[in-house]
Design an enzyme around this catalytic site. Structure first.
Site, PDB file in Angstrom:
ATOM      1  N   TRP A 103       3.922   0.503   8.163  1.00 43.41           N
ATOM      2  CA  TRP A 103       5.040   0.861   7.272  1.00 43.41           C
ATOM      3  C   TRP A 103       5.978   1.819   7.972  1.00 43.41           C
ATOM      4  CZ3 TRP A 103       5.462  -2.700   3.991  1.00 43.41           C
ATOM      5  CH2 TRP A 103       4.333  -3.290   3.411  1.00 43.41           C
ATOM      6  N   ASP A 170       7.992   9.032   3.334  1.00 43.67           N
ATOM      7  CA  ASP A 170       7.537   7.900   2.528  1.00 43.67           C
ATOM      8  C   ASP A 170       6.195   8.327   1.932  1.00 43.67           C
ATOM      9  OD1 ASP A 170       6.472   5.591   1.487  1.00 43.67           O
ATOM     10  OD2 ASP A 170       6.615   4.415   3.335  1.00 43.67           O
ATOM     11  N   LYS A 194       1.324   2.244  -6.688  1.00 42.67           N
ATOM     12  CA  LYS A 194      -0.017   2.667  -6.287  1.00 42.67           C
ATOM     13  C   LYS A 194      -0.504   3.807  -7.192  1.00 42.67           C
ATOM     14  CE  LYS A 194       1.417   1.308  -1.760  1.00 42.67           C
ATOM     15  NZ  LYS A 194       0.796  -0.019  -1.663  1.00 42.67           N
TER      16      LYS A 194
HETATM   17  C1  LIG Z   1       3.159   3.649   2.834  1.00 45.30           C
HETATM   18  C2  LIG Z   1       3.885   2.443   2.344  1.00 45.30           C
HETATM   19  N1  LIG Z   1       5.214   2.366   2.498  1.00 45.30           N
HETATM   20  C3  LIG Z   1       5.907   1.298   2.079  1.00 45.30           C
HETATM   21  C4  LIG Z   1       5.282   0.220   1.487  1.00 45.30           C
HETATM   22  C5  LIG Z   1       6.112  -0.963   1.050  1.00 45.30           C
HETATM   23  O1  LIG Z   1       6.309  -0.861  -0.294  1.00 45.30           O
HETATM   24  P1  LIG Z   1       7.103  -1.970  -1.155  1.00 45.30           P
HETATM   25  O2  LIG Z   1       6.223  -3.149  -1.220  1.00 45.30           O
HETATM   26  O3  LIG Z   1       7.313  -1.254  -2.456  1.00 45.30           O
HETATM   27  O4  LIG Z   1       8.374  -2.256  -0.456  1.00 45.30           O
HETATM   28  C6  LIG Z   1       3.917   0.256   1.285  1.00 45.30           C
HETATM   29  C7  LIG Z   1       3.226  -0.879   0.627  1.00 45.30           C
HETATM   30  O5  LIG Z   1       2.045  -0.995   0.590  1.00 45.30           O
HETATM   31  C8  LIG Z   1       3.204   1.394   1.726  1.00 45.30           C
HETATM   32  O6  LIG Z   1       1.875   1.450   1.574  1.00 45.30           O
END
Ligand SMILES: Cc1ncc(COP(=O)(O)O)c(C=O)c1O
Length: 367
Positions: A103, A170, A194
């Site tokens: 991510w 994030d 989550k």
């Molecule tokens: C740390 C982190 N950032 C970003 C995301 C991406 O999130 P989204 O599916 O809401 O775009 C995730 C998804 O699991 C994540 O765990």
């Protein structure tokens, strides 16, 4: 009554039963209006006040100061990967990014479209099994980006680096799981699915002074400055997901707020890590000092299971756990094995049931 299943999914994931029950009731009749929440305009008093209430609960629970705005957006955390640099990073400027997982690397890839990205550290070569702590920040970089908790690899910044300018984080997979000092950050974003809500809403917490510093034209919907004065009502917001968040925050408040969540999360993760550290069959994959309290990946020990038997035993373990009412334990394909995601709404009884089942399986396999 549905059967009791402990859901260890990494996301969308377990929510407080009380919150999902309240949300289910609201689908039929929201706030005694006789109209279900899915059928109600966002331009009505009950919805406007629910969104305002969600803002103030989140503000109180996280200790968000007055000089920060909160917006509820669509597009997931992934849209924030581009909205953040589009709004904060000027064309000729640079930003520092820490590469601590998939991510994090997706976030920095997007940022490259808007300015210069300095990857100040990376644990990619070690399958992101730790958080690099020694790195130099770039003089003049606009911000330093961190992924607070790496959902796939089960690592978590225990102490955030001190940014020369400001931090952008994030926090998708550990927001509200532990106390953080919001004032250390210029911007925090998190997909809600989550620890906060169902899929569909993303929260951005923005310090007022970080905006208005870029010269590019920002498309209206991607501009934080569009959504802030409109209180997330510039267009139709994801009302139901915001309501599930509202109910989850209310549950959190009733259960001692973030300090109490943090205590319980430490207890739950200690219980599982203790078993992993002493097991003859299982072992954790993340470096000890960086281990996440939210996502715990684990595999079979190399010396306990012959390589050609791993796949078969993995299937057997997953079937065995499912029989005990423990679900969604399959690991992410890039780490393999298993992953237990134990967000705020996972009760300690779920982790107790998991460690009991692990011990029983170990006995079955190793005698
Ligand atoms: C740390 C982190 N950032 C970003 C995301 C991406 O999130 P989204 O599916 O809401 O775009 C995730 C998804 O699991 C994540 O765990």
């Amino acid at each position: 009554m549905s059967k009791l299943v402990y859901n260890f999914s990494a996301g969308p994931s377990v929510l407080p039963k009380q919150a999902t029950k309240e949300a289910a009731d609201a689908i039929i009749d929201f706030a005694n209006t006789g109209i279900g929440i899915l059928e109600m305009s966002h331009r009505t008093k009950p919805i406007e006040s629910m969104v305002a209430d969600t803002d103030s609960m989140l503000r109180a629970l996280m200790g968000i100061p007055e000089n920060y705005d909160i917006v509820f957006l669509g597009g997931g955390a992934s849209l924030q990967f581009c909205m953040v640099p589009m709004n904060l990073l000027d064309q000729n400027a640079s930003a520092d990014y820490t590469d601590t997982g998939v991510w994090a690397s997706k976030a920095l890839k997007e940022a490259k479209q808007f300015g210069t990205v300095n990857v100040v550290c990376s644990s990619k070569a070690e399958t992101y099994n730790h958080i690099p702590k020694q790195f130099n920040q770039t003089p003049g970089a606009t911000y330093l980006h961190v992924t607070s908790n790496n959902t796939i690899y089960g690592t978590q910044w225990k102490q955030f680096p001190k940014a020369n300018t400001y931090l952008v984080a994030d926090m998708s997979s550990d927001i509200l799981s532990r106390q953080v000092n919001v004032s250390d950050f210029g911007l925090i974003y998190a997909g809600a699915q989550k620890n906060m809500s169902c899929a569909g809403v993303t929260v951005a917490i923005i310090r007022k002074d970080v905006l208005g510093k870029v010269s590019r034209t920002i498309p209206t919907m991607l501009n934080y400055a569009t959504h802030i004065p409109e209180k997330s009502m510039f267009n139709t917001p994801p009302v139901f997901a915001i309501y599930v968040m509202n109910r989850t925050l209310s549950w959190l408040k009733q259960n001692g707020g973030v300090p109490e969540m943090e205590k319980t999360n430490n207890k739950k993760s200690d219980l599982l890590y203790n078993v992993l550290d002493n097991s003859k069959l299982f072992t954790g994959t993340a470096a000890k000092e960086d281990r996440s309290t939210m996502n715990i990946p684990f595999v079979f020990k190399k010396d306990a299971v012959a390589a050609e038997k791993v796949e078969g035993f993995e299937k057997e373990f997953l079937a065995f756990t499912k029989e005990q009412g423990l679900d969604q334990l399959k690991g992410h394909r890039s780490v393999g094995g298993f992953r237990a995601s134990i967000y705020n709404a996972m009760p300690i009884e779920g982790v107790e049931a998991l460690v009991k089942t692990m011990a029983a399986f170990e006995k079955k396999i190793l005698g």
